[in-house]
Design a protein around this motif. Sequence first.
Motif, PDB file in Angstrom:
ATOM      1  N   SER A  87      50.626  42.983  50.349  1.00 19.49           N
ATOM      2  CA  SER A  87      49.583  42.718  49.162  1.00 19.49           C
ATOM      3  C   SER A  87      49.250  41.390  49.181  1.00 19.49           C
ATOM      4  CB  SER A  87      50.069  43.502  47.667  1.00 19.49           C
ATOM      5  OG  SER A  87      49.208  43.335  47.042  1.00 19.49           O
ATOM      6  N   HIS A  88      48.012  40.901  48.676  1.00 16.63           N
ATOM      7  CA  HIS A  88      47.640  39.551  48.219  1.00 16.63           C
ATOM      8  C   HIS A  88      46.780  39.469  47.147  1.00 16.63           C
ATOM      9  CE1 HIS A  88      44.006  40.636  50.267  1.00 16.63           C
ATOM     10  NE2 HIS A  88      44.518  40.773  51.497  1.00 16.63           N
ATOM     11  N   PHE A  89      46.550  38.125  46.640  1.00 17.77           N
ATOM     12  CA  PHE A  89      45.963  38.218  45.564  1.00 17.77           C
ATOM     13  C   PHE A  89      44.508  38.766  45.536  1.00 17.77           C
ATOM     14  CE2 PHE A  89      42.251  35.116  45.786  1.00 17.77           C
ATOM     15  CZ  PHE A  89      42.639  34.655  47.248  1.00 17.77           C
ATOM     16  N   ILE A  90      43.897  39.035  46.686  1.00 20.67           N
ATOM     17  CA  ILE A  90      42.500  39.771  46.384  1.00 20.67           C
ATOM     18  C   ILE A  90      42.644  41.203  46.378  1.00 20.67           C
ATOM     19  CG2 ILE A  90      40.371  40.101  47.747  1.00 20.67           C
ATOM     20  CD1 ILE A  90      40.891  37.331  49.211  1.00 20.67           C
ATOM     21  N   ARG A  91      43.692  41.631  47.047  1.00 23.95           N
ATOM     22  CA  ARG A  91      44.191  43.166  46.523  1.00 23.95           C
ATOM     23  C   ARG A  91      44.301  43.371  45.350  1.00 23.95           C
ATOM     24  NH1 ARG A  91      44.938  46.212  50.610  1.00 23.95           N
ATOM     25  NH2 ARG A  91      44.969  45.255  52.707  1.00 23.95           N
ATOM     26  N   SER A  92      45.042  42.434  44.484  1.00 23.69           N
ATOM     27  CA  SER A  92      45.506  42.428  42.987  1.00 23.69           C
ATOM     28  C   SER A  92      44.177  42.542  42.295  1.00 23.69           C
ATOM     29  CB  SER A  92      46.439  41.450  42.584  1.00 23.69           C
ATOM     30  OG  SER A  92      47.398  41.180  43.445  1.00 23.69           O
ATOM     31  N   ILE A  93      43.291  41.878  42.716  1.00 25.46           N
ATOM     32  CA  ILE A  93      41.849  41.572  41.803  1.00 25.46           C
ATOM     33  C   ILE A  93      41.373  43.031  42.284  1.00 25.46           C
ATOM     34  CG2 ILE A  93      39.518  40.616  41.819  1.00 25.46           C
ATOM     35  CD1 ILE A  93      41.107  38.045  42.635  1.00 25.46           C
ATOM     36  N   GLU A 127      43.103  45.968  40.060  1.00 30.65           N
ATOM     37  CA  GLU A 127      42.729  45.510  38.556  1.00 30.65           C
ATOM     38  C   GLU A 127      41.141  46.119  38.345  1.00 30.65           C
ATOM     39  OE1 GLU A 127      44.605  45.149  36.227  1.00 30.65           O
ATOM     40  OE2 GLU A 127      43.403  44.513  34.655  1.00 30.65           O
ATOM     41  N   ASP A 128      40.266  45.614  39.116  1.00 29.26           N
ATOM     42  CA  ASP A 128      39.005  46.188  39.064  1.00 29.26           C
ATOM     43  C   ASP A 128      38.723  47.533  39.181  1.00 29.26           C
ATOM     44  OD1 ASP A 128      38.048  43.434  38.865  1.00 29.26           O
ATOM     45  OD2 ASP A 128      37.120  43.298  40.749  1.00 29.26           O
TER      46      ASP A 128
END
Length: 554
Positions: free
Chosen positions: A6-12, A15-16
Amino acid sequence: TPSTPSHFIRSIIEEDNRTGKWNGRVETRFPPEPNGHLHIGHAKSICLNFGLALDYNGICHLRFDDTNPEKEEQKYVDAIIESVRWLGFDWGEHLYYASDYFDQLYEFAEYLITQNKAYVDSSTADEIRQLRGTLTEPGKNSPYRDRSTTENLDLFRRMRAGEFPDGTHVLRAKIDMASPNINLRDPVLYRIRHVPHQRTGDKWCIYPMYDYTHCISDALERITHSLCTLEFEDHRPLYDWVLDQLSEKIPGHPQQIEFARLNLTYSVMSKRKLIELVENRLVDGWDDPRMNTLIGLRRRGYTPRSIRLFAERIGVSKADSWIDMTVLEDCVREDLNEHAQRRIAVLDPVLLIIDNFAEDQEEICYAPNHPKKPELGKREIHLTKQLYIDRDDFMEIPKKGFFRLAPGAEVRLRYAYIVKCTYLVKDEQGNILEIHCTYDPDTKSGTAGATTRKVRGNIHWLSTTHSHPVEIRLYDRLFNDSHPDTEGKDFKNSLNPDSRKIITGYIEPSLLKAQAEERFQFERHGYFVADRIDTKPNQPVFNRTTSLRNTWVK
Ligand code: ATP
Ligand code: MG
Ligand code: MG
């Protein structure tokens, strides 16, 4: 659910998807400018954008950001298409060109003028620069900033009609000359360039700027997550400003997200600099196997899988960092270790003569094609009286810890017998011409006798009558400075003079049939690929992709 880390773009994105922001849509794009060939840095962006689309059931567009006709060429468009495909990605029908939006971009620009959000500035480039201010000093308004809408429209239309020479007018956004963010100090949206475009011909003599084009292209294509490198963080307010002004015209408003670009040691990472290497003939071209372009890496023997593995391994973050070249090299080692068949080659031959072997004696030995994959079978290797071995497998005065061949010492000839070195024949200068040995007939590999006696050395060999000379290119790192492109240095002064050595080596007969781009491990030497350009039927040319282990000692 994706298995990749995982990385922060996946988290975004996750969440979206949870909040339904995009109704579950994930639409990304890779937007190269066709002004050169792609490099390993682009591969990071390609794998990220296409990878996210794959993982979240989305779509990734390939969009050419072709708004700079002076520097762009169709041949780069074609090459970029080929490289992205080669990496293993597919954009389906989603191939776009920013130049396809020129009409719309123009129409939106007129709309901005009518909304009092853009004006024609007739200052010189120097005057514009001077009034822009600095980080610590606010800018000043241009004397042309308060032109009427009518005058602006008239001038802009005449710019388009070709009435003015290059550099006489620009269209600027009307934002805020006092903004602490210099990108918002009335950035230029259009400039005059009387240059034909590779796709639109001479239809246009004004071209839109990157910051204006990019966000609109994203929005027109209904991109959801527009990923770019960190340098564009300061441009995001402009990205959002343009789309906010156009919200009546284009419904969507993609989210720009920045990530850290790839910085790789021992390389330069910009098309402009790679072009310098090519134009100054410091390399043989964009696809020189020492270049970190995708076509160079391909010719070097890198597999698409190894590059995708690299992109996954380096991860995605918001913090700038350096990746060591060994990480890339280890990825190709890992991939080829698993997937490349084994073959034998002697790169620096010296004669080994088995004195107790008859002149016409021939024995078949069997070499496995892959030590971990017996299903790939074995090949026949012919053992004869006269062999080639690699020169550095012999030491006349062995240093401590050297367990290969030396006077009086014993080694195993791989897949064959144990031999004992008996004497040397030298020329008048003392160079070794022949190494003589005797073999022990009870020790053949694969027989019971093989296990009764242990020797530490195990060297490869080829029969002089069952081997063929071929051209082999031993490549190494192009630069011998880990940061050749640091400020205050000219990267062209850090070239590694030993980055390519062309030799004649001997290969086993089965390698004569190697197809262009076929990859092998040459046992104990490294990974090699049959050059995709110079390999001819029954006449392969090999490039060393990488040695078996990292041996870089500069
Ligand atoms: P260059 O300076 O090498 O020409 P660029 O960014 O100007 O690079 P583009 O063709 O505009 O080249 O790049 C297309 C995409 O590739 C952009 O989205 C850009 O962010 C990305 N990209 C370029 N270089 C890197 C890098 N080193 N690491 C990650 N992504 C990169
Ligand atoms: Mg660019
Ligand atoms: Mg660039």
